[in-house]
Design an enzyme around this catalytic site. Sequence first.
Site, mmCIF file in Angstrom:
data_model
loop_
_atom_site.group_PDB
_atom_site.id
_atom_site.type_symbol
_atom_site.label_atom_id
_atom_site.label_comp_id
_atom_site.label_asym_id
_atom_site.label_seq_id
_atom_site.Cartn_x
_atom_site.Cartn_y
_atom_site.Cartn_z
ATOM 1 N N HIS A 1 0.863 -1.040 0.053
ATOM 2 C CA HIS A 1 -0.297 0.119 0.051
ATOM 3 C C HIS A 1 0.924 1.117 -0.177
ATOM 4 C CE1 HIS A 1 -3.955 2.188 1.477
ATOM 5 N NE2 HIS A 1 -3.394 2.967 1.080
ATOM 6 N N HIS B 1 -9.602 0.833 -1.516
ATOM 7 C CA HIS B 1 -9.644 1.608 -0.308
ATOM 8 C C HIS B 1 -10.993 1.253 0.403
ATOM 9 C CE1 HIS B 1 -5.721 3.198 -1.566
ATOM 10 N NE2 HIS B 1 -5.537 4.155 -0.590
ATOM 11 N N GLU C 1 -11.061 3.392 5.536
ATOM 12 C CA GLU C 1 -10.093 4.230 6.146
ATOM 13 C C GLU C 1 -11.043 5.422 6.824
ATOM 14 O OE1 GLU C 1 -8.136 6.540 3.103
ATOM 15 O OE2 GLU C 1 -6.661 7.192 4.619
ATOM 16 N N ASP D 1 1.515 7.361 2.116
ATOM 17 C CA ASP D 1 2.108 8.471 1.315
ATOM 18 C C ASP D 1 3.157 8.695 2.178
ATOM 19 O OD1 ASP D 1 0.076 8.971 -0.859
ATOM 20 O OD2 ASP D 1 -1.130 8.698 0.960
HETATM 21 N N1 ADE Z 1 -4.451 8.743 -2.064
HETATM 22 C C1 ADE Z 1 -3.459 8.613 -1.678
HETATM 23 N N2 ADE Z 1 -3.429 8.445 -0.252
HETATM 24 C C2 ADE Z 1 -4.638 7.949 -0.034
HETATM 25 C C3 ADE Z 1 -5.325 7.524 1.142
HETATM 26 N N3 ADE Z 1 -4.769 7.215 2.432
HETATM 27 N N4 ADE Z 1 -6.718 7.430 1.082
HETATM 28 C C4 ADE Z 1 -7.300 7.630 -0.014
HETATM 29 N N5 ADE Z 1 -6.829 7.881 -1.143
HETATM 30 C C5 ADE Z 1 -5.468 8.156 -1.208
HETATM 31 ZN ZN ZN Z 2 -3.721 4.726 0.193
#
Ligand code: ADE
Ligand code: ZN
Length: 345
Positions: free
Chosen positions: A18, A202, A205, A284
């Site tokens: 991820h 995703h 979250e 990220d």
């Molecule tokens: N794009 C980049 N990081 C993300 C994340 N954590 N959740 C959703 N979209 C994303």
């Molecule tokens: Zn992500």
Amino acid sequence: MNTSLHDFIRGLPKAELHLHIEGSLEPELMFALAQRNRVALPYASVEEVRAAYDFSDLQSFLDLYYAGAAVLQTEQDFYELSAAYIARARADNVRHVELFFDPQTHTGRGVEIAIVFAGIARALREARLEHGFSGSMIMCFLRHLSQEDALATLQAALPLREQYADLWIGVGLDSGEVGNPPEKFAQVYAQARECGLHLVAHAGEEGPPAYIHGALDALQVERIDHGVRAEEDPALMRRLQQSQMPLTVCPLSNLKLCVVEDLREHNLARMLRAGLCVTVNSDDPAYFGGYMNANFIATADALHLSREELVQLAKNSFTASFANAEQKQQWLREVDEYQAQFAAN
Ligand code: ADE
Ligand code: ZN
């Protein structure tokens, strides 16, 4: 702080499942590319960029993330971005990555999809040849855009399939989750499935457990990215445990985006101890304060993970990957050998 456990983590072979390549854009490279491509940035210095990374939720991050990605324009830019990530991953003993990329973020600015593929692929192939580093690509659809836009993106990418058959393995779904449920993308996922691509999304979250059910049922995904809100739904927790559906959890991301207030409250250890197939990932890393080992170390400290639990997390990362069975077995043996060797010293 536990120095020996940290050393153990640093040397542990692992896979990253991820990772948004655009989210590995460090401010230094952002500045260099802005200058090279004559793109204006709303920051005076690298320090100012870092100071702006104070997020309240997913959207507050995405606003900066998409603005930063505007410096990426040429094949060389995508190559340098990817090569820089791979160097960091290798330093963390990551053996394999299945990286996400967001073509719509770039095609929306007039950058051709073939340029995005080519730059990332060059870095991955070079790393495979020079270092035996294994990597593949998962093309994500932006869920705040329409399904028609996603369908057009898939159509634009399919002619590249043969050229990148060694790398492009699947599709994913990212960007603003709440209000954009998985069901919105059922048709494009059905098409991708017919093409033989792997499917991830995703879910859970910021979105509710229903979105995880939706990703499993309407999209038929093979992995859930994040999935931390599954804990609110005991029946879903049982389903995830029984099916051993992998969850690619991103602890420092969850902290930075206020999904959890404190890493000590993170449910990764509870889910692991409940027998779910959870993995640790960086999401990220340029924006959230660390790459793979930083995520492992912060989580191990906050949740008092044992060496055996860290081994389980590393093994889960290989088991949950889309690599072939023989390759997986080789990596799993490597983890066992590492553990035995570390114990002997
Ligand atoms: N794009 C980049 N990081 C993300 C994340 N954590 N959740 C959703 N979209 C994303
Ligand atoms: Zn992500």
